[in-house]
Design an enzyme around this catalytic site. Structure first.
Site, PDB file in Angstrom:
ATOM      1  N   CYS A  10       7.701  -1.197  -5.761  1.00 45.59           N
ATOM      2  CA  CYS A  10       7.275   0.097  -5.195  1.00 45.59           C
ATOM      3  C   CYS A  10       8.277   0.472  -4.099  1.00 45.59           C
ATOM      4  CB  CYS A  10       5.837   0.032  -4.688  1.00 45.59           C
ATOM      5  SG  CYS A  10       5.549  -1.165  -3.366  1.00 45.59           S
ATOM      6  N   ASN A  13       6.973  -2.213  -0.596  1.00 45.77           N
ATOM      7  CA  ASN A  13       6.595  -3.606  -0.961  1.00 45.77           C
ATOM      8  C   ASN A  13       5.531  -4.177  -0.017  1.00 45.77           C
ATOM      9  OD1 ASN A  13       8.218  -6.863  -1.298  1.00 45.77           O
ATOM     10  ND2 ASN A  13       6.696  -5.976  -2.624  1.00 45.77           N
ATOM     11  N   CYS A  15       2.194  -2.309  -0.190  1.00 44.14           N
ATOM     12  CA  CYS A  15       0.923  -1.795  -0.743  1.00 44.14           C
ATOM     13  C   CYS A  15       0.839  -2.046  -2.241  1.00 44.14           C
ATOM     14  CB  CYS A  15       0.756  -0.308  -0.441  1.00 44.14           C
ATOM     15  SG  CYS A  15       0.750   0.094   1.329  1.00 44.14           S
ATOM     16  N   ARG A  16       1.427  -1.159  -3.053  1.00 38.89           N
ATOM     17  CA  ARG A  16       1.198  -1.197  -4.501  1.00 38.89           C
ATOM     18  C   ARG A  16       1.771  -2.436  -5.176  1.00 38.89           C
ATOM     19  NH1 ARG A  16       3.843   4.521  -5.345  1.00 38.89           N
ATOM     20  NH2 ARG A  16       4.991   3.676  -3.560  1.00 38.89           N
ATOM     21  N   SER A  17       3.050  -2.767  -4.902  1.00 41.35           N
ATOM     22  CA  SER A  17       3.642  -3.868  -5.693  1.00 41.35           C
ATOM     23  C   SER A  17       3.081  -5.247  -5.317  1.00 41.35           C
ATOM     24  CB  SER A  17       5.175  -3.832  -5.661  1.00 41.35           C
ATOM     25  OG  SER A  17       5.683  -3.961  -4.368  1.00 41.35           O
ATOM     26  N   ASP A 124       1.121   6.663  -4.107  1.00 38.64           N
ATOM     27  CA  ASP A 124       1.376   5.918  -2.874  1.00 38.64           C
ATOM     28  C   ASP A 124       0.151   6.041  -1.958  1.00 38.64           C
ATOM     29  OD1 ASP A 124       2.243   4.960  -0.487  1.00 38.64           O
ATOM     30  OD2 ASP A 124       4.129   6.098  -0.446  1.00 38.64           O
TER      31      ASP A 124
HETATM   32  P1  4NP Z   1       4.171   0.998  -1.048  1.00 36.84           P
HETATM   33  O1  4NP Z   1       3.611   1.983   0.094  1.00 36.84           O
HETATM   34  O2  4NP Z   1       5.458   1.608  -1.560  1.00 36.84           O
HETATM   35  O3  4NP Z   1       3.092   1.013  -2.077  1.00 36.84           O
HETATM   36  O4  4NP Z   1       4.367  -0.348  -0.378  1.00 36.84           O
HETATM   37  C1  4NP Z   1       4.377   2.407   1.178  1.00 36.84           C
HETATM   38  C2  4NP Z   1       4.471   1.622   2.307  1.00 36.84           C
HETATM   39  C3  4NP Z   1       5.191   2.065   3.389  1.00 36.84           C
HETATM   40  C4  4NP Z   1       5.817   3.290   3.356  1.00 36.84           C
HETATM   41  C5  4NP Z   1       5.726   4.080   2.221  1.00 36.84           C
HETATM   42  C6  4NP Z   1       5.005   3.639   1.134  1.00 36.84           C
HETATM   43  N1  4NP Z   1       6.537   3.769   4.489  1.00 36.84           N
HETATM   44  O5  4NP Z   1       7.048   4.888   4.442  1.00 36.84           O
HETATM   45  O6  4NP Z   1       6.662   3.044   5.492  1.00 36.84           O
END
Ligand code: 4NP
Length: 164
Positions: A10, A13, A15-17, A124
């Site tokens: 993702c 790294n 949340c989703r992944s 997201d």
């Molecule tokens: P992820 O979510 O891609 O599912 O881990 C996010 C975590 C942090 C951010 C964006 C998306 N950020 O902008 O910090």
């Protein structure tokens, strides 16, 4: 033994992944596939390198009996050599990965979700509430089962070549 390596990707790294990795690890254990499948996750961005999964990702998974063990890392070109399957959580991640190294092992995670329609993105959840994480969990759970069905078929067909 036919080992298949799967990388979940993702943006951050956190949340989703890591949720996808934790759900897959749980299903791999449940299906007795620990010897056959290796898992890891990574982010296309560098914002959270070394961080634990987001507390909302952890609590959503823990409520389903899944503990997340991961420290965020960024995708590296070598990952395209190591992994048999690279699963992007959304189209932005998919395009970012294609720029690092165009590769036929690259898929969208929700292409394995039997309930996905036109939209193949895992949204997201970072800037939303905990209900977004629950929605993401359900999508990932369905996708992870679909992905494992697919990988298992591949393992079985490869094993066929080894049988007399
Ligand atoms: P992820 O979510 O891609 O599912 O881990 C996010 C975590 C942090 C951010 C964006 C998306 N950020 O902008 O910090």
């Amino acid at each position: 033994m036919v080992l298949q390596r799967i990388l979940l990707v993702c943006l951050g790294n956190i949340c989703r992944s890591p949720m996808a990795e934790g759900i897959l690890a749980h299903l791999v254990k449940e299906r007795g596939l620990i010897q056959s499948i290796e898992l890891d996750s990574a982010g296309t961005g560098a914002y959270h390198i070394g961080s634990d999964p987001d507390p909302r990702a952890q609590s959503t998974c823990l409520a389903k009996g899944i503990t997340l063990h991961h420290k965020a890392r960024q995708v590296k070109p070598q990952d395209f050599e190591t992994f048999d399957y690279i699963l992007a959580m959304d189209l932005n991640n998919y395009e970012a990965l294609k720029k690092i190294a165009p590769h036929d092992h690259l898929h969208l995670m929700r292409s394995f979700d039997p309930l996905a329609k036109n939209d193949l993105n895992v949204p997201d959840p970072y800037y939303g509430g905990v209900e977004g994480f629950e929605e993401v969990y359900d999508m990932l759970y369905r996708s992870a089962n679909g992905l494992l069905d697919h990988v298992l078929e591949k393992i079985k067909s490869n094993m066929g070549y080894c049988e007399e």
